[in-house]
Write an enzyme that holds these catalytic residues in place. Sequence first.
Site, mmCIF file in Angstrom:
data_model
loop_
_atom_site.group_PDB
_atom_site.id
_atom_site.type_symbol
_atom_site.label_atom_id
_atom_site.label_comp_id
_atom_site.label_asym_id
_atom_site.label_seq_id
_atom_site.Cartn_x
_atom_site.Cartn_y
_atom_site.Cartn_z
ATOM 1 N N ARG A 131 5.881 34.470 23.851
ATOM 2 C CA ARG A 131 5.605 34.212 22.433
ATOM 3 C C ARG A 131 5.664 35.492 21.602
ATOM 4 N NH1 ARG A 131 0.197 30.883 21.972
ATOM 5 N NH2 ARG A 131 0.899 30.767 19.794
ATOM 6 N N TYR A 145 8.246 30.621 5.085
ATOM 7 C CA TYR A 145 7.388 30.800 3.911
ATOM 8 C C TYR A 145 6.303 31.827 4.222
ATOM 9 C CZ TYR A 145 4.361 27.434 6.389
ATOM 10 O OH TYR A 145 3.600 26.779 7.327
ATOM 11 N N PRO A 146 5.912 32.619 3.223
ATOM 12 C CA PRO A 146 4.790 33.547 3.380
ATOM 13 C C PRO A 146 3.497 32.874 2.938
ATOM 14 C CG PRO A 146 5.903 34.019 1.330
ATOM 15 C CD PRO A 146 6.629 32.847 1.952
ATOM 16 N N MET A 147 2.372 33.375 3.423
ATOM 17 C CA MET A 147 1.091 32.773 3.055
ATOM 18 C C MET A 147 -0.046 33.781 3.143
ATOM 19 S SD MET A 147 -0.117 30.534 6.345
ATOM 20 C CE MET A 147 -1.766 30.471 5.610
ATOM 21 N N ASN A 148 -1.117 33.457 2.450
ATOM 22 C CA ASN A 148 -2.370 34.212 2.489
ATOM 23 C C ASN A 148 -3.512 33.288 2.848
ATOM 24 O OD1 ASN A 148 -1.299 36.694 1.576
ATOM 25 N ND2 ASN A 148 -1.572 36.115 -0.570
ATOM 26 N N LYS A 149 -4.620 33.873 3.284
ATOM 27 C CA LYS A 149 -5.890 33.172 3.347
ATOM 28 C C LYS A 149 -6.650 33.500 2.055
ATOM 29 C CE LYS A 149 -6.214 30.955 7.337
ATOM 30 N NZ LYS A 149 -4.844 31.028 7.827
ATOM 31 N N GLN A 185 7.441 27.181 16.214
ATOM 32 C CA GLN A 185 6.812 27.986 15.161
ATOM 33 C C GLN A 185 6.613 29.425 15.607
ATOM 34 O OE1 GLN A 185 3.088 26.885 12.657
ATOM 35 N NE2 GLN A 185 2.288 28.049 14.381
#
Length: 250
Positions: A131, A145-149, A185
């Site tokens: 992995r 896609y990018p992401m935040n918490k 993923q």
Amino acid sequence: MSQAAETLDGWYSLHLFYAVDWASLRLVPKDERDALVTEFQSFLENTATVRSSKSGDQAIYNITGQKADLLLWFLRPEMKSLNHIENEFNKLRIADFLIPTYSYVSVIELSNYLAGKSDEDPYENPHIKARLYPELPHSDYICFYPMNKRRNETYNWYMLTMEERQKLMYDHGMIGRKYAGKIKQFITGSVGFDDFEWGVTLFSDDVLQFKKIVYEMRFDETTARYGEFGSFFVGHLINTNEFDQFFAIS
């Protein structure tokens, strides 16, 4: 102060998105245009040799919509190797006709939220190594896609206890497992590397699965309360031997 999650880090990652300047490329004589494409093909075939030595990988996709035309995704053991690839790519003649529209710098990441206690060196675990240093699938479709918490006065992921975050991530992960065999993923961490905190890259032979998993996860508490997202990029696999057709102008 809340306890920070520990991470295992693998290959460094560079997503490069480009739009083709078709108007300018159309002015190039066919023989010169063919030479540009051949040089581009040779470059990508050369950079792809790392796969056989298991020292990196790469993927090329034709992006749908006006955000970009091409996605080049490179994975390498060192960040400076990504710099070298980008520098050499920019020297290609085809680069004069490719307009950068977006890029993302990160590193393949696994967190310890769902890890059990063990004295084993995780970097020696074959499942974990696969992995962290993956062989990318040649699936028909990709979604990035990018992401935040989220962190604000109402909902702040970083103020939750480790136990609270572990519970939320467990529930979140259970949704993802429902798509095993349908979606592959890869999570890449980018805190300190880019404008968002993580990049998510999904592969599937059925593009509709991207919509299904993202929509279902909207109802998960981890996403509903704490998820923030950037732009989504979706595209179809393109092989270098298809470049002649892709760049053909009648």
